[in-house]
Design an enzyme around this catalytic site. Structure first.
Site, PDB file in Angstrom:
ATOM      1  N   GLY A 294       0.778  -1.238   0.000  1.00  0.00           N
ATOM      2  CA  GLY A 294       0.000   0.000   0.000  1.00  0.00           C
ATOM      3  C   GLY A 294       0.806   1.283   0.000  1.00  0.00           C
ATOM      4  O   GLY A 294       0.328   2.311   0.482  1.00  0.00           O
TER       5      GLY A 294
ATOM      6  N   ASN B  53      -6.065   3.397 -12.412  1.00  0.00           N
ATOM      7  CA  ASN B  53      -5.054   2.420 -11.991  1.00  0.00           C
ATOM      8  C   ASN B  53      -3.679   3.049 -12.195  1.00  0.00           C
ATOM      9  O   ASN B  53      -3.507   3.942 -13.022  1.00  0.00           O
ATOM     10  CB  ASN B  53      -5.169   1.152 -12.844  1.00  0.00           C
ATOM     11  CG  ASN B  53      -4.163   0.087 -12.455  1.00  0.00           C
ATOM     12  OD1 ASN B  53      -3.925  -0.151 -11.266  1.00  0.00           O
ATOM     13  ND2 ASN B  53      -3.546  -0.557 -13.440  1.00  0.00           N
TER      14      ASN B  53
ATOM     15  N   SER C  66       2.579   4.712 -15.424  1.00  0.00           N
ATOM     16  CA  SER C  66       1.425   5.331 -16.089  1.00  0.00           C
ATOM     17  C   SER C  66       0.219   5.277 -15.170  1.00  0.00           C
ATOM     18  O   SER C  66      -0.074   4.225 -14.590  1.00  0.00           O
ATOM     19  CB  SER C  66       1.056   4.557 -17.369  1.00  0.00           C
ATOM     20  OG  SER C  66       2.166   4.382 -18.214  1.00  0.00           O
TER      21      SER C  66
ATOM     22  N   HIS D  87       0.175   1.746 -13.195  1.00  0.00           N
ATOM     23  CA  HIS D  87       0.873   0.588 -13.738  1.00  0.00           C
ATOM     24  C   HIS D  87       2.355   0.943 -13.887  1.00  0.00           C
ATOM     25  O   HIS D  87       2.694   2.012 -14.411  1.00  0.00           O
ATOM     26  CB  HIS D  87       0.278   0.212 -15.099  1.00  0.00           C
ATOM     27  CG  HIS D  87       0.888  -1.034 -15.668  1.00  0.00           C
ATOM     28  ND1 HIS D  87       0.577  -2.294 -15.218  1.00  0.00           N
ATOM     29  CD2 HIS D  87       1.818  -1.198 -16.640  1.00  0.00           C
ATOM     30  CE1 HIS D  87       1.278  -3.189 -15.889  1.00  0.00           C
ATOM     31  NE2 HIS D  87       2.037  -2.549 -16.757  1.00  0.00           N
TER      32      HIS D  87
ATOM     33  N   GLU E 281     -10.177  -4.143 -21.196  1.00  0.00           N
ATOM     34  CA  GLU E 281      -8.934  -4.805 -21.607  1.00  0.00           C
ATOM     35  C   GLU E 281      -7.808  -4.452 -20.635  1.00  0.00           C
ATOM     36  O   GLU E 281      -7.612  -3.268 -20.294  1.00  0.00           O
ATOM     37  CB  GLU E 281      -8.558  -4.371 -23.032  1.00  0.00           C
ATOM     38  CG  GLU E 281      -7.473  -5.234 -23.641  1.00  0.00           C
ATOM     39  CD  GLU E 281      -6.992  -4.692 -24.989  1.00  0.00           C
ATOM     40  OE1 GLU E 281      -5.852  -4.977 -25.344  1.00  0.00           O
ATOM     41  OE2 GLU E 281      -7.769  -3.975 -25.648  1.00  0.00           O
TER      42      GLU E 281
ATOM     43  N   ASP F 223      -4.736  -3.270 -18.706  1.00  0.00           N
ATOM     44  CA  ASP F 223      -3.657  -2.285 -18.874  1.00  0.00           C
ATOM     45  C   ASP F 223      -3.734  -1.557 -20.221  1.00  0.00           C
ATOM     46  O   ASP F 223      -2.703  -1.149 -20.780  1.00  0.00           O
ATOM     47  CB  ASP F 223      -2.276  -2.950 -18.720  1.00  0.00           C
ATOM     48  CG  ASP F 223      -2.083  -3.557 -17.338  1.00  0.00           C
ATOM     49  OD1 ASP F 223      -2.697  -3.063 -16.377  1.00  0.00           O
ATOM     50  OD2 ASP F 223      -1.331  -4.545 -17.227  1.00  0.00           O
TER      51      ASP F 223
ATOM     52  N   ILE G 259      -7.540  -9.345 -11.731  1.00  0.00           N
ATOM     53  CA  ILE G 259      -8.103  -8.893 -13.003  1.00  0.00           C
ATOM     54  C   ILE G 259      -9.604  -8.725 -12.805  1.00  0.00           C
ATOM     55  O   ILE G 259     -10.272  -9.613 -12.266  1.00  0.00           O
ATOM     56  CB  ILE G 259      -7.776  -9.899 -14.121  1.00  0.00           C
ATOM     57  CG1 ILE G 259      -6.272  -9.882 -14.366  1.00  0.00           C
ATOM     58  CG2 ILE G 259      -8.550  -9.571 -15.392  1.00  0.00           C
ATOM     59  CD1 ILE G 259      -5.784 -10.925 -15.350  1.00  0.00           C
TER      60      ILE G 259
HETATM   61  C1  GAR Z   1       3.210  -0.634  -7.623  1.00  0.00           C
HETATM   62  O1  GAR Z   1       4.471  -0.618  -8.218  1.00  0.00           O
HETATM   63  C2  GAR Z   1       2.119  -0.592  -8.677  1.00  0.00           C
HETATM   64  O2  GAR Z   1       2.435   0.223  -9.780  1.00  0.00           O
HETATM   65  C3  GAR Z   1       2.032  -2.036  -9.075  1.00  0.00           C
HETATM   66  O3  GAR Z   1       2.157  -2.754  -7.884  1.00  0.00           O
HETATM   67  C4  GAR Z   1       2.937  -1.992  -6.961  1.00  0.00           C
HETATM   68  C5  GAR Z   1       2.131  -1.853  -5.694  1.00  0.00           C
HETATM   69  O4  GAR Z   1       2.884  -1.256  -4.678  1.00  0.00           O
HETATM   70  N1  GAR Z   1       0.810  -2.320  -9.757  1.00  0.00           N
HETATM   71  C6  GAR Z   1       0.683  -3.201 -10.734  1.00  0.00           C
HETATM   72  O5  GAR Z   1       1.600  -3.878 -11.136  1.00  0.00           O
HETATM   73  C7  GAR Z   1      -0.713  -3.310 -11.308  1.00  0.00           C
HETATM   74  N2  GAR Z   1      -0.699  -4.087 -12.501  1.00  0.00           N
HETATM   75  P1  GAR Z   1       2.168  -0.592  -3.448  1.00  0.00           P
HETATM   76  O6  GAR Z   1       1.231  -1.653  -2.851  1.00  0.00           O
HETATM   77  O7  GAR Z   1       3.303  -0.286  -2.506  1.00  0.00           O
HETATM   78  O8  GAR Z   1       1.421   0.624  -3.909  1.00  0.00           O
END
Ligand code: GAR
Length: 205
Positions: free
Chosen positions: A16, A112, A141, A114, A148, A150, A97
């Protein structure tokens, strides 16, 4: 700021840290959103405790309780969001997903983050993908969520260089620093209405 602050529900699956960056940004009186709720699909993750430390209501909807029925899981999440009168859904390291049902329900009201420069490196292990591709620039991003994976229209991106000697962890850490600045800025754009999803594209005003 015009109008009331938008009520945000953050969906997480882990530590988080992006949620924390949003909670910190939302401390400013003129920030157009407040974090009203954090929901994790995994019990006891660090992000839940971090949310409670900010005084944010935190709940778990354990996807495993619903077996293979993704939509039943999402209906349970949706119910928690509805009860808490959530205006915007923010995915922050949420590793499930989503079905078209949930995405359509929150279309234009769900974003979101990514860890890649979309449309490059969708899915998981984005830093490994970037290193294997040999790119010299990588990043993150923030985008609206569409059915779909990402593939949603990008609201904001931030770039970092890929440096000699980088491994996945070093690159991930450099990208994460940018995520923590980018996501609060992107949420502010959406919550204020300055960025909107119209006919599958981001419209700015
Ligand atoms: C972050 O790097 C986020 O961009 C990625 O997971 C991590 C979560 O970290 N998200 C994805 O890969 C979504 N496809 P966090 O829990 O410390 O925010």
């Amino acid at each position: 700021m015009t109008g009331p602050r938008k009520r945000v529900g953050v969906l997480i699956s882990g530590r988080g840290s992006n949620m924390v960056s949003l909670a910190e940004a939302a401390r400013a009186a003129d920030y157009p959103a407040e974090l009203s709720l954090v929901v994790s699909n995994i019990p006891d993750v660090a992000g839940l405790e971090r949310a409670r430390n900010f005084g944010i209501a935190a709940a778990t909807v354990d996807h495993r309780a619903f077996g293979k029925d993704r939509e039943a899981f999402e209906r349970a999440v949706d119910e928690v969001l509805r009860v808490n009168q959530i205006d915007l859904v923010v995915l922050a390291g949420f590793m499930r997903i989503l079905t078209p049902w949930f995405v359509k329900r929150w279309e234009g009201r769900m974003i979101n983050i990514h860890p890649s420069l979309l449309p490059l490196f969708k899915g998981t292990h984005t830093h490994r993908q970037a290193l294997e591709a040999g790119v010299t620039e990588h990043g993150c991003s923030a985008h609206f969520v569409v059915p779909e994976l990402d593939a949603g229209p990008v609201i904001l991106q931030a770039k970092v260089p890929v440096l000699p000697g980088d491994d996945e962890d070093r690159l991930a850490a450099r990208v994460l620093v940018e995520e923590h600045k980018l996501y609060p800025a992107a949420l502010a754009e959406v919550a204020s209405g300055r960025a909107r999803l119209v006919d599958g594209a981001v419209i700015r005003s």
